[in-house]
Scaffold this motif. Sequence first.
Motif, mmCIF file in Angstrom:
data_model
loop_
_atom_site.group_PDB
_atom_site.id
_atom_site.type_symbol
_atom_site.label_atom_id
_atom_site.label_comp_id
_atom_site.label_asym_id
_atom_site.label_seq_id
_atom_site.Cartn_x
_atom_site.Cartn_y
_atom_site.Cartn_z
ATOM 1 N N UNK A 105 0.845 -1.199 0.000
ATOM 2 C CA UNK A 105 0.000 0.000 0.000
ATOM 3 C C UNK A 105 0.882 1.252 0.000
ATOM 4 N N UNK A 106 1.903 1.257 0.842
ATOM 5 C CA UNK A 106 2.818 2.404 0.901
ATOM 6 C C UNK A 106 3.549 2.595 -0.431
ATOM 7 N N UNK A 107 3.968 1.483 -1.040
ATOM 8 C CA UNK A 107 4.630 1.571 -2.343
ATOM 9 C C UNK A 107 3.673 2.117 -3.402
ATOM 10 N N UNK A 108 2.413 1.746 -3.326
ATOM 11 C CA UNK A 108 1.420 2.254 -4.268
ATOM 12 C C UNK A 108 1.246 3.757 -4.157
ATOM 13 N N UNK A 109 1.155 4.251 -2.930
ATOM 14 C CA UNK A 109 1.035 5.696 -2.726
ATOM 15 C C UNK A 109 2.275 6.425 -3.223
ATOM 16 N N UNK A 110 3.442 5.873 -2.907
ATOM 17 C CA UNK A 110 4.689 6.498 -3.345
ATOM 18 C C UNK A 110 4.783 6.498 -4.871
ATOM 19 N N UNK A 111 4.379 5.402 -5.487
ATOM 20 C CA UNK A 111 4.413 5.324 -6.951
ATOM 21 C C UNK A 111 3.497 6.363 -7.575
ATOM 22 N N UNK A 112 2.316 6.547 -7.003
ATOM 23 C CA UNK A 112 1.395 7.565 -7.505
ATOM 24 C C UNK A 112 1.978 8.961 -7.402
ATOM 25 N N UNK A 113 2.638 9.233 -6.291
ATOM 26 C CA UNK A 113 3.249 10.550 -6.107
ATOM 27 C C UNK A 113 4.392 10.772 -7.092
ATOM 28 N N UNK A 114 5.212 9.753 -7.287
ATOM 29 C CA UNK A 114 6.331 9.858 -8.229
ATOM 30 C C UNK A 114 5.810 10.044 -9.650
ATOM 31 N N UNK A 132 -1.355 8.708 -18.685
ATOM 32 C CA UNK A 132 -1.663 7.280 -18.584
ATOM 33 C C UNK A 132 -0.436 6.410 -18.802
ATOM 34 N N UNK A 133 0.379 6.771 -19.783
ATOM 35 C CA UNK A 133 1.591 6.003 -20.060
ATOM 36 C C UNK A 133 2.562 6.065 -18.885
ATOM 37 N N UNK A 134 2.743 7.249 -18.328
ATOM 38 C CA UNK A 134 3.658 7.399 -17.194
ATOM 39 C C UNK A 134 3.163 6.595 -16.003
ATOM 40 N N UNK A 135 1.882 6.707 -15.682
ATOM 41 C CA UNK A 135 1.344 5.965 -14.539
ATOM 42 C C UNK A 135 1.464 4.462 -14.759
ATOM 43 N N UNK A 136 1.226 3.978 -15.974
ATOM 44 C CA UNK A 136 1.319 2.541 -16.251
ATOM 45 C C UNK A 136 2.753 2.037 -16.094
#
Length: 90
Positions: A15-24, A63-67
């Motif tokens: 979950x923490x990695x998911x939040x960090x990935x979204x922020x990055x 979308x490409x960046x988030x994927x």
Amino acid sequence: MAGKLGKVALKPVNVALGFAAGAVAGALFKQLWKIASGDDDAPDAGDEERGWGEILAAAALQGAIFAVVKAAVHRGGAIGTKRLTGTWPD
């Protein structure tokens, strides 16, 4: 750490990695959009002053960046789990 205990223990990390990935991903998109368009902010789909091309280009880039970031974090998490537990996560 195997089985259900391993899954439960790694859930908060994921979950923490998911939040960090979204922020990055969000920060990366913002910087790339600024370079690509010269605008500080990406267009909002409801902004009547922006054209279809600009709105769709921003959405495609975002979308490409988030994927890509999501895939990299997911893969990295799976590799980390394998190193920690000796088994590939389900």
